[in-house]
Design an enzyme around this catalytic site. Structure first.
Site, short mmCIF file in Angstrom:
data_model
loop_
_atom_site.label_atom_id
_atom_site.label_comp_id
_atom_site.label_asym_id
_atom_site.label_seq_id
_atom_site.Cartn_x
_atom_site.Cartn_y
_atom_site.Cartn_z
N CYS A 10 0.83 -1.21 0.00
CA CYS A 10 0.00 0.00 0.00
C CYS A 10 0.87 1.26 0.00
O CYS A 10 2.09 1.19 0.17
CB CYS A 10 -0.92 0.01 1.22
SG CYS A 10 -0.05 0.20 2.79
N CYS A 13 3.08 1.74 3.05
CA CYS A 13 4.23 0.83 3.08
C CYS A 13 5.35 1.35 2.17
O CYS A 13 6.52 1.28 2.53
CB CYS A 13 3.81 -0.57 2.64
SG CYS A 13 2.49 -1.27 3.65
#
Length: 81
Positions: A10, A13
Protein backbone atom coordinates in the site's frame (compact mmCIF):
# COMPACT_ATOMS: atom_id res chain seq x y z
CA UNK A 1 21.90 -5.31 8.82
CA UNK A 2 18.60 -6.42 7.30
CA UNK A 3 15.61 -4.09 7.46
CA UNK A 4 12.18 -5.42 6.58
CA UNK A 5 9.19 -3.35 5.58
CA UNK A 6 6.05 -5.30 6.43
CA UNK A 7 3.04 -4.49 4.29
CA UNK A 8 1.02 -5.55 1.29
CA UNK A 9 2.38 -2.80 -0.95
CA UNK A 10 0.00 0.00 0.00
CA UNK A 11 0.95 3.67 -0.24
CA UNK A 12 1.94 3.84 3.45
CA UNK A 13 4.23 0.83 3.08
CA UNK A 14 5.94 2.40 0.08
CA UNK A 15 6.42 5.69 1.94
CA UNK A 16 7.89 3.88 4.97
CA UNK A 17 10.38 2.17 2.64
CA UNK A 18 11.38 5.49 1.09
CA UNK A 19 11.71 7.12 4.52
CA UNK A 20 13.87 4.23 5.73
CA UNK A 21 16.18 4.70 2.75
CA UNK A 22 16.36 8.44 3.51
CA UNK A 23 17.25 7.74 7.16
CA UNK A 24 20.01 5.34 6.14
CA UNK A 25 21.40 7.90 3.70
CA UNK A 26 21.32 10.61 6.38
CA UNK A 27 23.28 8.35 8.73
CA UNK A 28 25.68 7.23 6.00
CA UNK A 29 24.70 3.61 6.59
CA UNK A 30 23.95 0.74 4.28
CA UNK A 31 21.50 -2.07 4.86
CA UNK A 32 19.58 -4.65 2.92
CA UNK A 33 15.94 -3.60 2.67
CA UNK A 34 13.45 -6.43 2.17
CA UNK A 35 9.76 -5.93 1.48
CA UNK A 36 7.58 -8.56 3.13
CA UNK A 37 4.21 -8.56 1.38
CA UNK A 38 2.63 -11.93 2.12
CA UNK A 39 -0.02 -11.74 4.85
CA UNK A 40 1.14 -15.04 6.42
CA UNK A 41 4.71 -13.75 6.68
CA UNK A 42 3.57 -10.40 8.12
CA UNK A 43 1.39 -12.12 10.73
CA UNK A 44 4.35 -14.25 11.80
CA UNK A 45 5.84 -11.07 13.30
CA UNK A 46 2.79 -10.67 15.56
CA UNK A 47 1.63 -7.34 14.20
CA UNK A 48 -1.98 -6.63 13.33
CA UNK A 49 -1.59 -3.34 11.48
CA UNK A 50 0.83 -2.30 8.77
CA UNK A 51 3.18 -0.88 7.81
CA UNK A 52 5.72 -2.54 10.05
CA UNK A 53 9.44 -1.94 10.42
CA UNK A 54 11.74 -4.78 11.45
CA UNK A 55 15.47 -4.38 12.04
CA UNK A 56 17.50 -7.58 12.28
CA UNK A 57 14.33 -9.57 13.10
CA UNK A 58 13.21 -7.16 15.86
CA UNK A 59 9.89 -5.36 15.32
CA UNK A 60 10.59 -1.70 16.10
CA UNK A 61 7.40 -0.10 14.76
CA UNK A 62 4.03 -0.99 13.28
CA UNK A 63 0.80 0.73 12.31
CA UNK A 64 2.35 4.07 11.44
CA UNK A 65 4.40 5.75 8.75
CA UNK A 66 7.58 6.93 10.41
CA UNK A 67 9.38 10.02 9.16
CA UNK A 68 13.11 9.70 8.42
CA UNK A 69 13.98 11.55 11.67
CA UNK A 70 11.90 9.03 13.66
CA UNK A 71 13.74 6.15 12.03
CA UNK A 72 17.08 7.80 12.83
CA UNK A 73 16.00 7.97 16.48
CA UNK A 74 15.17 4.25 16.43
CA UNK A 75 18.65 3.47 15.07
CA UNK A 76 20.17 5.57 17.86
CA UNK A 77 17.97 4.00 20.54
CA UNK A 78 18.89 0.50 19.33
CA UNK A 79 22.61 1.47 19.29
CA UNK A 80 22.91 0.76 15.58
CA UNK A 81 24.81 3.94 14.66
Amino acid sequence: MVIKILGTGCKNCIILGENTEAALKELGMEAEIVKVTEIQDIMAYGIMSTPGLVIDEKVVSFGKVLKPKDIVRIFEKENLV
